[in-house]
Design a protein around this motif. Structure first.
Motif, PDB file in Angstrom:
ATOM      1  N   THR A 152       5.713 -18.888 -24.769  1.00 34.44           N
ATOM      2  CA  THR A 152       4.763 -18.980 -23.872  1.00 34.44           C
ATOM      3  C   THR A 152       5.487 -20.071 -22.815  1.00 34.44           C
ATOM      4  OG1 THR A 152       3.389 -20.732 -24.547  1.00 34.44           O
ATOM      5  CG2 THR A 152       3.130 -18.440 -25.371  1.00 34.44           C
ATOM      6  N   LEU A 153       4.775 -20.101 -21.704  1.00 31.82           N
ATOM      7  CA  LEU A 153       5.213 -20.926 -20.391  1.00 31.82           C
ATOM      8  C   LEU A 153       5.048 -22.535 -21.092  1.00 31.82           C
ATOM      9  CD1 LEU A 153       5.998 -22.024 -17.795  1.00 31.82           C
ATOM     10  CD2 LEU A 153       3.941 -21.462 -16.703  1.00 31.82           C
ATOM     11  N   SER A 154       4.186 -22.881 -21.972  1.00 29.80           N
ATOM     12  CA  SER A 154       3.915 -24.210 -22.461  1.00 29.80           C
ATOM     13  C   SER A 154       5.149 -24.639 -23.064  1.00 29.80           C
ATOM     14  CB  SER A 154       2.695 -24.392 -23.101  1.00 29.80           C
ATOM     15  OG  SER A 154       1.327 -23.978 -22.326  1.00 29.80           O
ATOM     16  N   PHE A 176      -0.445 -27.854 -13.314  1.00 29.38           N
ATOM     17  CA  PHE A 176      -1.296 -27.310 -14.203  1.00 29.38           C
ATOM     18  C   PHE A 176      -1.622 -27.946 -15.540  1.00 29.38           C
ATOM     19  CE2 PHE A 176      -2.384 -24.024 -17.686  1.00 29.38           C
ATOM     20  CZ  PHE A 176      -3.288 -23.441 -16.964  1.00 29.38           C
ATOM     21  N   ASP A 179       1.276 -28.330 -18.268  1.00 27.47           N
ATOM     22  CA  ASP A 179       2.396 -28.969 -18.262  1.00 27.47           C
ATOM     23  C   ASP A 179       2.420 -30.386 -18.350  1.00 27.47           C
ATOM     24  OD1 ASP A 179       2.248 -26.192 -16.772  1.00 27.47           O
ATOM     25  OD2 ASP A 179       3.871 -26.852 -15.693  1.00 27.47           O
ATOM     26  N   THR A 210       5.146 -28.137 -10.178  1.00 28.88           N
ATOM     27  CA  THR A 210       4.433 -26.746 -10.058  1.00 28.88           C
ATOM     28  C   THR A 210       4.733 -26.480  -8.692  1.00 28.88           C
ATOM     29  OG1 THR A 210       3.584 -26.480 -12.133  1.00 28.88           O
ATOM     30  CG2 THR A 210       3.133 -24.926 -10.505  1.00 28.88           C
ATOM     31  N   ASP A 270       8.258 -25.679 -12.046  1.00 23.05           N
ATOM     32  CA  ASP A 270       7.469 -24.463 -12.714  1.00 23.05           C
ATOM     33  C   ASP A 270       7.232 -23.570 -11.447  1.00 23.05           C
ATOM     34  OD1 ASP A 270       5.388 -22.976 -13.804  1.00 23.05           O
ATOM     35  OD2 ASP A 270       4.905 -24.544 -15.308  1.00 23.05           O
ATOM     36  N   ALA A 318       5.214 -20.486 -12.084  1.00 21.61           N
ATOM     37  CA  ALA A 318       4.150 -19.880 -12.464  1.00 21.61           C
ATOM     38  C   ALA A 318       3.620 -19.088 -11.501  1.00 21.61           C
ATOM     39  CB  ALA A 318       3.273 -20.604 -13.305  1.00 21.61           C
ATOM     40  N   HIS A 319       3.153 -19.794 -10.258  1.00 21.03           N
ATOM     41  CA  HIS A 319       2.475 -18.951  -9.231  1.00 21.03           C
ATOM     42  C   HIS A 319       3.535 -18.787  -8.019  1.00 21.03           C
ATOM     43  CE1 HIS A 319      -1.495 -19.516 -10.772  1.00 21.03           C
ATOM     44  NE2 HIS A 319      -0.883 -20.566 -11.604  1.00 21.03           N
ATOM     45  N   TYR A 371       2.896 -12.910 -16.798  1.00 21.81           N
ATOM     46  CA  TYR A 371       1.755 -12.321 -16.829  1.00 21.81           C
ATOM     47  C   TYR A 371       0.690 -12.244 -15.309  1.00 21.81           C
ATOM     48  CZ  TYR A 371       0.282 -16.803 -18.518  1.00 21.81           C
ATOM     49  OH  TYR A 371       0.154 -18.159 -18.918  1.00 21.81           O
ATOM     50  N   LYS A 372       1.430 -13.171 -14.558  1.00 19.99           N
ATOM     51  CA  LYS A 372       0.693 -13.404 -13.257  1.00 19.99           C
ATOM     52  C   LYS A 372       1.125 -12.396 -12.361  1.00 19.99           C
ATOM     53  CE  LYS A 372      -0.388 -18.108 -14.560  1.00 19.99           C
ATOM     54  NZ  LYS A 372      -0.146 -19.557 -14.747  1.00 19.99           N
TER      55      LYS A 372
HETATM   56  C1  LIG Z   1      -0.579 -20.043 -15.857  1.00 22.27           C
HETATM   57  C2  LIG Z   1       0.242 -21.455 -16.142  1.00 22.27           C
HETATM   58  C3  LIG Z   1       0.512 -21.961 -17.464  1.00 22.27           C
HETATM   59  C4  LIG Z   1      -0.139 -21.158 -18.678  1.00 22.27           C
HETATM   60  O1  LIG Z   1       0.877 -21.603 -19.716  1.00 22.27           O
HETATM   61  P1  LIG Z   1       0.948 -20.548 -21.144  1.00 22.27           P
HETATM   62  O2  LIG Z   1       1.775 -21.430 -22.019  1.00 22.27           O
HETATM   63  O3  LIG Z   1       1.762 -19.458 -20.603  1.00 22.27           O
HETATM   64  O4  LIG Z   1      -0.543 -20.038 -21.572  1.00 22.27           O
HETATM   65  C5  LIG Z   1       1.251 -23.147 -17.389  1.00 22.27           C
HETATM   66  N1  LIG Z   1       1.618 -23.884 -16.309  1.00 22.27           N
HETATM   67  C6  LIG Z   1       1.364 -23.533 -15.152  1.00 22.27           C
HETATM   68  C7  LIG Z   1       1.668 -24.008 -14.027  1.00 22.27           C
HETATM   69  C8  LIG Z   1       0.752 -22.339 -14.805  1.00 22.27           C
HETATM   70  O5  LIG Z   1       0.439 -21.702 -13.775  1.00 22.27           O
END
Ligand SMILES: *Cc1c(COP(=O)(O)O)cnc(C)c1O
Length: 399
Positions: free
Chosen positions: A86-88, A115, A118, A157, A186, A188-189, A211-212
């Motif tokens: 997962t991203l974390s 986020f 992070d 991010t 990061d 993610a977005h 998943y986004k």
């Molecule tokens: C959505 C998001 C996450 C979520 O992390 P997961 O381990 O996938 O749950 C982490 N960091 C950022 C910047 C995000 O936007």
């Protein structure tokens, strides 16, 4: 070659009737073919091939293969992205490897728009290392000024999950490098939302989820990028067997793979990875520059219409599109109930405490007619205070 009109591509998604989906920044919708692909992987590959699927169906090479498909959307060169976990987890890996590249420095610099996960992962790493590291968190506008020669790693991010504010990736990467720091982005977005050029930015590491805006489904694996010249250098501290140079040698000591594969940890989630692989096919023939142009136009349109129709809402996203990602956020005191009222009427966005209403704008499946229809419903809800009913105030676990 003639250019195929590429957007929107609603026909490639299974969107429920009567829904305008403005939450693809949080969980992308279901692309057609994904459910059938999952069923095929389960039934024909797992069920039919059993253990042979690892070779016969290419399960073992899938994390890198999907990494290349995704890499095109973020300006990464072939062989520099791998999927998994997962991203974390990927944040932790990138940060740990980045710190090891600057052993004489002790500061991780991030910003308060990041986020929480992070920042939490950075805190955990600082505790684990127990060697005088600190996590320094400043306001997003103060990042550039806070980069000095004590900073080992700048971890940011690109697009703020609450406000949609977008950092200047190229400029901040240059500033980090100018002070001798390593840069971790990061995305993610950003991935699938804005035009990212990782190779041009020169950053050492990038991570993100799928998943986004990439529509891989809930729990889809995350990705990590390492700049090509560092792939044999960056240390994988989560040294699992599938990041080993020769996993099937079953060597008792760890030797990292010479390439991006070293950031793999353990067994990949094959079904979910296959779903993502199919989901990424909706991007075939789509250029991120076209997505970005459409996103900017739709966001500008959305802002203008909401401000005209719903004066109670206060824009908290940057008005200047160059400083904004692909979401628009408004502050409103009764934002939670207002969002619940919108969702009940088929306009799905989401809410972030204390008062933020978020709307993701995703040109793959959202067009100008959707924006117009969504704002008409928002106008009704606000004008007639339709949110002020007990059922819209009831708190839920996920907002
Ligand atoms: C959505 C998001 C996450 C979520 O992390 P997961 O381990 O996938 O749950 C982490 N960091 C950022 C910047 C995000 O936007």
């Amino acid at each position: 070659m003639t250019k195929i009109p590429t957007l929107p591509r609603k026909h490639l998604f299974d969107l429920p009737e009567g829904v305008i989906y403005l939450d693809g920044n949080s969980l992308g919708p279901l692309p057609k073919g994904v459910a059938a692909r999952a069923a095929e992987v389960i039934t024909a590959e797992w069920g039919g091939q059993l253990i042979r699927g690892w070779n016969a169906s290419g399960w073992m090479d899938q994390p890198g293969r999907v990494g290349d498909m995704l890499g095109r959307l973020i300006g990464a060169t072939k062989g520099s992205v791998v999927l998994g976990d997962t991203l974390s987890i990927k944040v932790f890996q990138a940060l740990a490897a980045a710190l090891a590249l600057r052993p004489d420095r002790r500061v991780i610099l991030s910003d308060s728009g990041n986020f929480p996960s992070d920042l939490y992962m950075a805190e955990g790493l600082v505790r684990l290392r127990d060697a005088g590291f600190t996590l320094r968190v400043v306001a997003p506008e103060a990042v550039a000024g806070a980069i000095d020669d004590s900073v080992a790693v700048v971890m940011l991010t690109e697009v703020d999950y609450r406000t949609g504010r977008r950092h200047d990736m190229a400029a901040l990467t240059r500033a980090a490098h100018g002070a001798g720091a390593v840069m971790v982005w990061d995305l993610a977005h950003s991935a699938g939302a804005v035009d990212v050029d990782l190779a041009a930015s020169g950053c050492e590491f990038a991570v993100g989820c799928t998943y986004k805006y990439l529509n891989g489904g809930p729990g889809a694996p995350a990705f990590i990028y390492i700049r090509p010249d560092l792939q044999g250098v960056a240390q994988p501290f989560l040294s699992g067997w599938l990041g080993h140079e020769a996993p099937f040698a079953f060597d008792p000591t760890y030797r990292p793979a010479p390439n991006i594969e070293r950031m793999r940890v353990g067994t990949p989630p094959v079904v979910q990875m296959s779903m993502l692989e199919t989901a990424l096919s909706v991007w075939e023939g789509v250029e991120m520059a076209d997505i970005r142009a459409a996103s900017v136009a739709l966001c500008d349109q959305f802002i203008a219409k909401v401000e005209a129709r719903c004066p109670e809402l206060t824009l908290i996203s940057p008005r200047n599109a160059a400083q904004r990602g692909s979401q628009v956020s408004f502050a409103y005191q009764n934002g939670y109930a207002a969002m619940q009222a919108l969702i009940a009427r088929g306009v799905i966005g989401d809410f972030r405490a204390p008062d933020v209403m978020r709307f993701g704008i995703t040109p793959l499946y959202i067009d100008a007619a959707d924006v117009t229809a969504a704002v008409a419903i928002m106008g009704e809800v606000m004008e007639h205070r339709l949110w002020d009913r007990p059922e819209h105030h009831a708190a839920q676990k996920v907002t």
